[in-house]
Design a protein around this motif. Structure first.
Motif, PDB file in Angstrom:
ATOM      1  N   ILE A  91       0.841  -1.206   0.000  1.00 28.65           N
ATOM      2  CA  ILE A  91       0.000   0.000   0.000  1.00 28.65           C
ATOM      3  C   ILE A  91       0.872   1.251   0.000  1.00 28.65           C
ATOM      4  O   ILE A  91       0.601   2.223  -0.716  1.00 28.65           O
ATOM      5  N   ALA A  92       1.939   1.239   0.821  1.00 26.49           N
ATOM      6  CA  ALA A  92       2.853   2.384   0.874  1.00 26.49           C
ATOM      7  C   ALA A  92       3.506   2.637  -0.472  1.00 26.49           C
ATOM      8  O   ALA A  92       3.669   3.788  -0.900  1.00 26.49           O
ATOM      9  N   SER A  93       3.878   1.570  -1.170  1.00 21.67           N
ATOM     10  CA  SER A  93       4.514   1.712  -2.485  1.00 21.67           C
ATOM     11  C   SER A  93       3.536   2.258  -3.515  1.00 21.67           C
ATOM     12  O   SER A  93       3.900   3.087  -4.359  1.00 21.67           O
ATOM     13  N   GLU A  94       2.289   1.819  -3.434  1.00 20.61           N
ATOM     14  CA  GLU A  94       1.281   2.259  -4.398  1.00 20.61           C
ATOM     15  C   GLU A  94       0.880   3.715  -4.185  1.00 20.61           C
ATOM     16  O   GLU A  94       0.593   4.431  -5.151  1.00 20.61           O
ATOM     17  N   THR A  95       0.834   4.148  -2.940  1.00 17.10           N
ATOM     18  CA  THR A  95       0.347   5.498  -2.634  1.00 17.10           C
ATOM     19  C   THR A  95       1.460   6.519  -2.432  1.00 17.10           C
ATOM     20  O   THR A  95       1.220   7.722  -2.526  1.00 17.10           O
ATOM     21  N   GLY A  96       2.662   6.051  -2.115  1.00 15.80           N
ATOM     22  CA  GLY A  96       3.764   6.979  -1.849  1.00 15.80           C
ATOM     23  C   GLY A  96       3.671   7.617  -0.477  1.00 15.80           C
ATOM     24  O   GLY A  96       4.403   8.563  -0.168  1.00 15.80           O
ATOM     25  N   GLU A  97       2.780   7.098   0.388  1.00 14.57           N
ATOM     26  CA  GLU A  97       2.632   7.627   1.738  1.00 14.57           C
ATOM     27  C   GLU A  97       2.829   6.514   2.766  1.00 14.57           C
ATOM     28  O   GLU A  97       2.881   5.333   2.420  1.00 14.57           O
ATOM     29  N   SER A  98       2.948   6.904   4.027  1.00 10.49           N
ATOM     30  CA  SER A  98       3.134   5.933   5.098  1.00 10.49           C
ATOM     31  C   SER A  98       1.820   5.202   5.396  1.00 10.49           C
ATOM     32  O   SER A  98       0.727   5.733   5.164  1.00 10.49           O
ATOM     33  N   VAL A  99       1.946   3.993   5.907  1.00 11.29           N
ATOM     34  CA  VAL A  99       0.784   3.189   6.253  1.00 11.29           C
ATOM     35  C   VAL A  99       0.880   2.824   7.737  1.00 11.29           C
ATOM     36  O   VAL A  99       1.937   2.387   8.203  1.00 11.29           O
ATOM     37  N   VAL A 100      -0.203   3.020   8.463  1.00 13.53           N
ATOM     38  CA  VAL A 100      -0.207   2.844   9.917  1.00 13.53           C
ATOM     39  C   VAL A 100      -1.314   1.883  10.329  1.00 13.53           C
ATOM     40  O   VAL A 100      -2.464   2.027   9.902  1.00 13.53           O
ATOM     41  N   THR A 223      -4.397  15.885   0.962  1.00 15.05           N
ATOM     42  CA  THR A 223      -5.638  16.631   1.139  1.00 15.05           C
ATOM     43  C   THR A 223      -6.809  15.649   1.118  1.00 15.05           C
ATOM     44  O   THR A 223      -6.648  14.478   0.770  1.00 15.05           O
ATOM     45  N   GLU A 224      -7.985  16.140   1.471  1.00 18.22           N
ATOM     46  CA  GLU A 224      -9.151  15.252   1.466  1.00 18.22           C
ATOM     47  C   GLU A 224      -9.437  14.736   0.060  1.00 18.22           C
ATOM     48  O   GLU A 224      -9.834  13.580  -0.123  1.00 18.22           O
ATOM     49  N   GLU A 225      -9.225  15.589  -0.930  1.00 20.07           N
ATOM     50  CA  GLU A 225      -9.443  15.173  -2.325  1.00 20.07           C
ATOM     51  C   GLU A 225      -8.479  14.042  -2.708  1.00 20.07           C
ATOM     52  O   GLU A 225      -8.872  13.044  -3.317  1.00 20.07           O
ATOM     53  N   VAL A 226      -7.214  14.213  -2.351  1.00 19.22           N
ATOM     54  CA  VAL A 226      -6.223  13.176  -2.636  1.00 19.22           C
ATOM     55  C   VAL A 226      -6.551  11.902  -1.852  1.00 19.22           C
ATOM     56  O   VAL A 226      -6.422  10.782  -2.360  1.00 19.22           O
ATOM     57  N   ALA A 227      -6.983  12.077  -0.599  1.00 15.89           N
ATOM     58  CA  ALA A 227      -7.323  10.927   0.246  1.00 15.89           C
ATOM     59  C   ALA A 227      -8.423  10.084  -0.391  1.00 15.89           C
ATOM     60  O   ALA A 227      -8.343   8.843  -0.409  1.00 15.89           O
ATOM     61  N   GLU A 228      -9.468  10.731  -0.916  1.00 16.10           N
ATOM     62  CA  GLU A 228     -10.547   9.992  -1.567  1.00 16.10           C
ATOM     63  C   GLU A 228     -10.048   9.280  -2.811  1.00 16.10           C
ATOM     64  O   GLU A 228     -10.529   8.200  -3.161  1.00 16.10           O
ATOM     65  N   HIS A 229      -9.051   9.882  -3.462  1.00 22.65           N
ATOM     66  CA  HIS A 229      -8.492   9.283  -4.680  1.00 22.65           C
ATOM     67  C   HIS A 229      -7.713   8.004  -4.377  1.00 22.65           C
ATOM     68  O   HIS A 229      -7.767   7.031  -5.154  1.00 22.65           O
ATOM     69  N   ILE A 230      -6.980   7.998  -3.244  1.00 21.50           N
ATOM     70  CA  ILE A 230      -6.161   6.826  -2.922  1.00 21.50           C
ATOM     71  C   ILE A 230      -6.870   5.852  -1.981  1.00 21.50           C
ATOM     72  O   ILE A 230      -6.344   4.767  -1.699  1.00 21.50           O
ATOM     73  N   LEU A 231      -8.065   6.213  -1.500  1.00 24.56           N
ATOM     74  CA  LEU A 231      -8.827   5.327  -0.614  1.00 24.56           C
ATOM     75  C   LEU A 231      -9.004   3.932  -1.199  1.00 24.56           C
ATOM     76  O   LEU A 231      -8.882   2.932  -0.462  1.00 24.56           O
TER      77      LEU A 231
END
Length: 262
Positions: A91-100, A223-231
């Motif tokens: 998931i981290a690799s796909e999104t480029g963000e940390s996963v918790v 952002t919330e827009e980006v969050a919905e995109h990667i959800l």
């Protein structure tokens, strides 16, 4: 050893947190409002057993190596990190963000596993950090799946303790209903300043809420827009995680919170 003695020893150990990992004897006695003699006796016994140690340089007490041994036993018992880590890493690799991964323990959420982003600016949380269930997406998405009477009590206590975070109990409860309906949550700057997260709930073998899985990163980027995109990247891997978590019993303190669901 009496139950009162055990309880006092555990109170001493509970004072060692990420925010306050070291304590002087008198400082700890004052914080606990316990007799200096009693706390000294507790610390001496705990030190002898390896649960705490006293620094020669500072004369302050810190948690000892015994807890590392015990954590390894828990980890070995679960044998779960080696299964969950690749999923979180994907998931981290796909999104480029940390996963918790956050687990419910008593009435708090605890960061239990973090796979960091490879980006220079990233999520700055740490394993073991605890937060109230009414703060942040990773915790609210847990809270909304607890019994309604417990939700109301936790929200009320939060409104009393942190009125700036919960100006309206009614609005908060309505927000929790919305999160439960959507089955995901977003927040920015609540749990950690300048950090945003999008979260989904995780359930155990009994289909009771266990914790949450979040994608987290700097608020300016997530952002919330980006969050919905990667959800969808989170949701797509839910099946893999469910197949693992449905076979595991986590020793977190949840029973009294969830017993009314049965």
């Amino acid at each position: 050893m009496s139950s009162k003695t055990v309880d006092k020893a555990l109170q001493v150990l509970d004072m060692f947190t990420l925010e306050h990992p070291k304590w002087g004897l008198r400082e700890l006695s004052r914080a606990l409002d316990m007799s200096h003699t009693i706390v000294h006796r507790m610390l001496t016994t705990l030190e002898e057993r390896g649960y705490v140690y006293r620094s020669v340089d500072t004369q302050k007490y810190e948690l000892g190596i015994k807890f590392l041994e015990l954590s390894n036993i828990v980890e070995q018992h679960f044998q779960i990190s080696e299964i969950i880590h690749p999923i979180m890493h994907k998931i981290a690799s796909e999104t480029g963000e940390s996963v918790v991964m956050t687990l419910l323990d008593n009435e708090e959420g605890v960061f239990s596993k973090i796979v960091e982003s490879s980006r220079l600016v990233r999520f700055a949380g740490s394993v073991g950090r605890r937060s109230p269930l009414y703060i942040g997406a990773s915790h609210k998405v847990i809270l909304c799946h607890l019994p309604k009477d417990i939700q109301r009590r936790i929200v009320h206590e939060g409104a009393v303790q942190h009125p700036g975070l919960i100006p309206s109990e009614t609005d908060m409860l309505e927000k929790l209903e919305d999160i439960e309906r959507k089955r995901w949550a977003y927040s920015s700057g609540e749990t950690i300043s300048d950090v945003a997260a999008v979260s989904i709930p995780l359930f155990d073998y009994g289909n009771m809420v266990l914790g949450s899985l979040s994608i987290a990163g700097p608020s300016y980027r997530l952002t919330e827009e980006v969050a919905e995109h990667i959800l969808p990247d989170l949701i797509r891997h839910r099946g893999e995680l469910d197949s693992v978590l449905s076979k595991v019993c986590f020793p977190t303190r949840r029973n009294y919170l969830l017993e009314s669901l049965h």
